[in-house]
Design an enzyme around this catalytic site. Structure first.
Site, PDB file in Angstrom:
ATOM      1  N   CYS A 182      -2.174  39.629   4.429  1.00 43.40           N
ATOM      2  CA  CYS A 182      -1.109  39.085   3.588  1.00 43.40           C
ATOM      3  C   CYS A 182      -1.387  39.349   2.103  1.00 43.40           C
ATOM      4  CB  CYS A 182      -0.908  37.606   3.895  1.00 43.40           C
ATOM      5  SG  CYS A 182       0.665  36.939   3.289  1.00 43.40           S
ATOM      6  N   HIS A 221      -0.349  37.134   9.713  1.00 45.94           N
ATOM      7  CA  HIS A 221      -1.579  36.345   9.785  1.00 45.94           C
ATOM      8  C   HIS A 221      -2.142  36.331  11.203  1.00 45.94           C
ATOM      9  CE1 HIS A 221      -1.705  34.408   5.743  1.00 45.94           C
ATOM     10  NE2 HIS A 221      -0.412  34.722   5.767  1.00 45.94           N
ATOM     11  N   GLU A 261      -5.084  35.630  12.162  1.00 50.24           N
ATOM     12  CA  GLU A 261      -5.981  34.491  12.384  1.00 50.24           C
ATOM     13  C   GLU A 261      -5.226  33.271  12.883  1.00 50.24           C
ATOM     14  OE1 GLU A 261      -4.472  33.547   8.255  1.00 50.24           O
ATOM     15  OE2 GLU A 261      -4.811  35.331   9.477  1.00 50.24           O
TER      16      GLU A 261
END
Length: 257
Positions: free
Chosen positions: A123, A225, A227
């Protein structure tokens, strides 16, 4: 099989004394903090590596920080201040920015690129990589680009909200697929691509979602994202496993045990 525990550096937020003047974060009023998303801790641990948190330090210590890690993740966060990618509005006040973090991470990226460790840019991290390579950004997608895709979707951080179409026969598409469904929590994006970078994936409205270096396969930058999608998404797991496998191979090539 990995012979040693891979250490993955992760960047995070800097909370200044002014931002914490009322003690809304933790501790006492005026206390400063480094903050890191626990999604990274869980994702890296699940990929059989050790997360190593990277607080902002004076630039003279960055080289020593990098010696402690085998791979690096540039995490998401605040907007990048426009002074780094445009000249038209540099004197305006921007509240959702962090001068300390911008300055630190830009130098961190430059030094990390020079020493050749594997890096995952996420990002904001992808946007900073583009800036380091002399590219520019759209400051706000909604006001600068006509699109029906809602790129800033914060209601459910792990929910996939749009497709990304990747270049076929590329090492990134061989890793995660030619078309994947991703979450989306951003309102800035790449405008003019930086030097020696390659666009590998876009959303269906043309927003750049994946970039790499033309001559390196140990760097991936994504606009979403992974994660936050790690528990549900095969492609998110693949990205973190790729990072750690690259770090392991890099360590072995240098004679590590």
């Amino acid at each position: 099989m990995r012979n040693t525990l891979i250490k993955v550096g992760v960047t995070g937020y800097f909370v200044s004394s002014e931002q914490n003047k009322n003690g809304w974060v933790k501790g006492v009023p005026g206390q400063q903090f480094s903050m890191f998303s626990y999604d990274f801790v869980e994702s890296i641990l699940s990929s059989k590596a050790l997360p190593t948190l990277m607080p902002i330090v004076p630039k003279k210590f960055i080289k020593e920080q990098l010696r402690l890690i085998d791979a690096l993740v540039l995490a998401g966060g605040e907007d990048v201040h426009p002074k780094y990618y445009e000249t038209e509005h540099v004197n305006q006040e921007y509240k959702d920015t962090s001068f300390e973090r911008d300055e630190y991470e830009i130098e961190l990226i430059r030094q990390a690129l020079d020493i050749g460790i594997p890096i995952l840019f996420i990002c904001r991290g992808m946007q900073l990589l583009n800036i380091v390579q002399n590219g520019t950004l759209y400051g706000d997608i909604a006001s600068e680009i006509s699109t029906k895709i809602k790129h800033l979707t914060v209601e459910n951080r792990s929910k996939a909200v749009h497709d990304v179409v990747l270049k076929e026969d590329h090492f990134v598409s061989s890793l995660i697929g030619n078309t994947i469904n991703v979450n989306s929590i951003h309102h800035q994006s790449i405008k003019h691509l930086g030097e020696n970078l390659e666009i590998v994936g876009k959303s269906r409205d043309g927003i750049v979602e994946v970039i790499t270096f033309k001559d390196r396969e140990d760097i991936i930058a994504v606009q979403w994202h992974p994660e936050m999608m790690y528990q549900e998404s095969g492609h998110a797991k693949s990205i973190f496993n790729w990072l750690i496998d690259k770090a392991d191979a890099n360590q072995k090539s240098k004679g590590g045990l």
